[in-house]
Design a protein around this motif. Structure first.
Motif, PDB file in Angstrom:
ATOM      1  N   ALA A 311       0.837  -1.205   0.000  1.00  0.00           N
ATOM      2  CA  ALA A 311       0.000   0.000   0.000  1.00  0.00           C
ATOM      3  C   ALA A 311       0.873   1.257   0.000  1.00  0.00           C
ATOM      4  O   ALA A 311       0.577   2.243  -0.689  1.00  0.00           O
ATOM      5  CB  ALA A 311      -0.922   0.000   1.214  1.00  0.00           C
ATOM      6  N   ASP A 312       1.963   1.216   0.761  1.00  0.00           N
ATOM      7  CA  ASP A 312       2.857   2.376   0.814  1.00  0.00           C
ATOM      8  C   ASP A 312       3.577   2.603  -0.509  1.00  0.00           C
ATOM      9  O   ASP A 312       3.885   3.749  -0.860  1.00  0.00           O
ATOM     10  CB  ASP A 312       3.875   2.200   1.938  1.00  0.00           C
ATOM     11  N   VAL A 313       3.859   1.544  -1.253  1.00  0.00           N
ATOM     12  CA  VAL A 313       4.492   1.706  -2.562  1.00  0.00           C
ATOM     13  C   VAL A 313       3.599   2.543  -3.469  1.00  0.00           C
ATOM     14  O   VAL A 313       4.046   3.505  -4.102  1.00  0.00           O
ATOM     15  CB  VAL A 313       4.791   0.333  -3.208  1.00  0.00           C
ATOM     16  N   ALA A 314       2.311   2.202  -3.520  1.00  0.00           N
ATOM     17  CA  ALA A 314       1.374   2.989  -4.340  1.00  0.00           C
ATOM     18  C   ALA A 314       1.311   4.428  -3.851  1.00  0.00           C
ATOM     19  O   ALA A 314       1.305   5.377  -4.647  1.00  0.00           O
ATOM     20  CB  ALA A 314      -0.006   2.349  -4.301  1.00  0.00           C
ATOM     21  N   ALA A 315       1.276   4.603  -2.521  1.00  0.00           N
ATOM     22  CA  ALA A 315       1.188   5.957  -1.957  1.00  0.00           C
ATOM     23  C   ALA A 315       2.459   6.753  -2.234  1.00  0.00           C
ATOM     24  O   ALA A 315       2.388   7.946  -2.578  1.00  0.00           O
ATOM     25  CB  ALA A 315       0.931   5.870  -0.456  1.00  0.00           C
ATOM     26  N   MET A 316       3.618   6.143  -2.077  1.00  0.00           N
ATOM     27  CA  MET A 316       4.876   6.864  -2.288  1.00  0.00           C
ATOM     28  C   MET A 316       5.050   7.270  -3.746  1.00  0.00           C
ATOM     29  O   MET A 316       5.638   8.310  -4.040  1.00  0.00           O
ATOM     30  CB  MET A 316       6.051   6.015  -1.810  1.00  0.00           C
ATOM     31  N   ILE A 317       4.537   6.463  -4.665  1.00  0.00           N
ATOM     32  CA  ILE A 317       4.598   6.851  -6.076  1.00  0.00           C
ATOM     33  C   ILE A 317       3.690   8.050  -6.319  1.00  0.00           C
ATOM     34  O   ILE A 317       4.068   9.019  -6.978  1.00  0.00           O
ATOM     35  CB  ILE A 317       4.205   5.669  -6.983  1.00  0.00           C
TER      36      ILE A 317
END
Length: 615
Positions: A311-317
């Motif tokens: 979930a954080d990968v999507a958010a960080m992008i």
């Protein structure tokens, strides 16, 4: 001047005050933000900061910057304040606000502005990282302040000689309150949302220019991050290269393969779960341009498999930071307050973390399928409308979904197939890698979607629509299938098997048919039959157990609650059976079980009767 202070040019700027103002004005002309100017004029290593540090620091600097903006910008317009001409005064004030240095917008009947958080926060149960960009409502005091900053208010008076003169007018707070009540008459820009990266408009074109974009209603605020240019007409080859860039980021997540015989880390193995992860990234980047989007779930059988990290990968992008997070409560009213707090501040995505109970709730269902949602502000007896253009991400061990939620979610399943997934090693530290490579990753996501749009958005053969999420299905889902990825919606098959309400309803159908056949029954009749069966058996019988599973209530099954539950799931077909309702406001609704066979028999009898009557 910055380095030496007034000593740099004592003839032109003989005092420290004049030197500070010169630097502030230069910063304004160069397009610096208030924060950038303040950082320079308060830095102890520069002589220019000496006077400000002695006289109040940040507050004094803010005053100097405000003066500089007033001097560099056009002269504030004068507005003649007259209560008898209030519509004119309000209109002129609004025109001044629109040209002010701090923009104010209208959004779903609210006056709002963008605010970047200076530190991590935990407001109303929503945890946000430092630097998060949120939408805040404009209060009366702030509104009055901006009005005064945007215009000079005067009133007409007669002096001692009887001449009409203009005198400074102290603006009353009631004037700001009056303007705030003008919803529907505001001419301020309409705000749809904020994006911290280039994104798509609803028409599929790219928006990347910093600032407010009137065509989309979006604010693009990248904090001067430089993103690679996205081609207007990319081809399929460009899209495939961009897909490899995103696949590389998520390559070491153990996605469940479509074929159980394949290994989770077999990158060549088709995986609908991997497609859900890719969809999560694409959707996060363009969520503001989609009317609705399904919840994206991340499930795993054990802890430390990477659910929150995905979930954080999507958010960080999308934003450069980890996702805002809320916890999930078994009490729907608690979830409703947290969801409202998120939507009210315009978070682009939200992670509902570490869920350990079946996901359900009318509020969450409505948020996922409607473009706006209403709820009550705490402490205020007034409903507020908020936009729902936020990507909802749910994660937990062995996620399950109850009732209508099962039709609103796609799920990425992770399975490391090891006793301790936390001991695995990886090529990248994604929390460092993704923010660093973010511009390239955003460009890859947009290249995929633009190439698909340029290609005419061809829909895969045999792909069934995903009702209520048509925009997302045509664009995001369609692009992934076009590039040879598994259909993310295929994960719904397993979601359906984890639908606890569906399973309980199927069991109730079975028990109902055995106990009552196709007879009409009121909820009280059904409860009485269950209690009689329990007494006869000496332990909970099939009817009572089926009712408890279908309508779980700590205080026990009651006629009113059971009736509401039966009405809610009336006509939901499971294996050819469903509950029908006979509404009656006087004696109460009746319910019966109907089957496809029984329905055919009833229709045949009705047709035969019509023939005999010569109809």
């Amino acid at each position: 001047m910055i380095e030496l202070g007034p000593a740099a040019d004592p003839k032109t700027y003989p005092s420290r005050n004049e030197a500070v103002m010169a630097v502030c004005c230069a910063g304004v002309r160069a397009g610096w933000t208030n924060e950038e100017i303040a950082a320079v004029i308060l830095d102890p290593k520069w002589q220019i900061s000496e006077r400000l540090r002695q006289r109040g620091g940040k507050r004094e600097a803010a005053l100097e910057i405000a003066k500089a903006r007033s001097l560099v910008g056009k002269v504030r317009p004068q507005i003649v304040y007259d209560e008898d001409e209030l519509p004119r005064v309000l209109d002129e004030t609004e025109a001044a606000l629109r040209s002010g240095d701090i923009p104010i917008y209208q959004m779903d009947g609210r006056l709002v502005r963008e605010v970047r958080l200076g530190k991590a926060s935990d407001d109303d149960g929503v945890k946000r990282a430092a630097g998060a960009l949120v939408i805040r409502e404009v209060g009366d005091y702030f509104l009055k302040e901006r009005m005064i900053a945007a215009a000079q208010f005067v009133e007409l008076r007669r002096d001692k000689q009887g001449e009409v003169v203009r005198a400074k007018k102290k603006l009353p707070l009631s004037f700001a309150k009056h303007y705030a009540e003008r919803a529907g008459l505001w001419e301020l820009p309409e705000l749809v949302g904020i994006s911290e990266a280039p994104t798509l408009r609803a028409d599929g074109t790219i928006v990347s220019q910093e600032g407010y974009d009137p065509a989309s209603g979006l604010i693009i605020d990248t904090q001067r991050v430089e993103f690679p240019p996205i081609p207007d007409h990319p081809i399929e080859e460009d899209a495939r290269a961009a897909l490899e860039v995103l696949l590389d980021v998520i390559a070491e997540f153990p996605f469940e393969p479509d074929d159980p015989a394949r290994e989770p880390l077999d990158f060549e193995a088709p995986s609908a779960s991997r497609s859900v992860a890719l969809s999560m990234i694409l959707t996060a980047v363009i969520r503001r341009s989609l009317r609705t989007a399904p919840m994206h779930g991340v499930s795993a059988p054990t802890m430390a498999t990477g659910k929150s990290l995905l979930a954080d990968v999507a958010a960080m992008i999308a934003t450069g930071r980890p996702a805002p997070v809320i916890s999930y409560s078994p009490k729907e009213e608690e979830n409703e307050k947290r969801l409202f707090a998120c939507l009210r501040q315009g978070d682009p995505l939200l992670a509902i973390d570490n869920i350990d109970v079946p996901v359900s709730g009318d509020a969450l269902c409505s948020i996922l399928t409607a473009e706006v949602w209403q709820s009550r502000v705490l402490g205020v007896s007034l409903n507020t409308t908020v936009s729902t253009k936020t990507l909802m991400i749910a994660n937990g061990n062995n996620l399950s979904f109850r009732g209508d939620m099962a039709t609103r979610v796609v799920v990425a399943r992770l399975d490391a197939r090891t006793d301790d997934p936390g001991e695995r090693t990886f090529r990248y530290d994604l929390k460092e890698f993704v923010p660093r490579e973010r511009p390239r990753l955003v460009a890859a996501a947009l290249t995929i979607l633009r190439a698909f749009i340029v290609a005419g958005m061809p829909q895969g053969e045999g792909v069934k629509p995903f009702a209520r999420f048509e925009d997302w299905s045509r664009l995001v889902r369609g692009a992934l299938i076009w590039l040879g990825q598994s259909d993310p919606v295929a994960t719904r098959k397993k979601v359906a098997t984890s639908d606890t309400v569906g399973a309980a309803l199927a069991e109730l159908h079975e028990v109902w048919q055995s106990a009552f056949g196709h007879d009409w029954k009121q909820p009280s009749n059904v409860i009485e039959a269950a209690e009689e069966q329990d007494r006869r058996l000496g332990h909970p019988g099939p009817i009572g157990m089926a009712l408890s599973a279908f309508y779980p209530n700590p205080r026990g099954v009651n006629a009113i609650g059971l009736g509401r539950q039966l009405a809610k799931y009336a006509n939901r077909r499971i294996e050819g059976r469903w509950i029908e309702v006979d509404p009656n406001s006087k004696t109460g609704n009746r319910y019966r079980l109907m089957t496809e066979q029984r329905q055919r028999e009833t229709q045949m009898k009705a047709a035969q009767g019509s023939l005999l009557r010569g109809e």
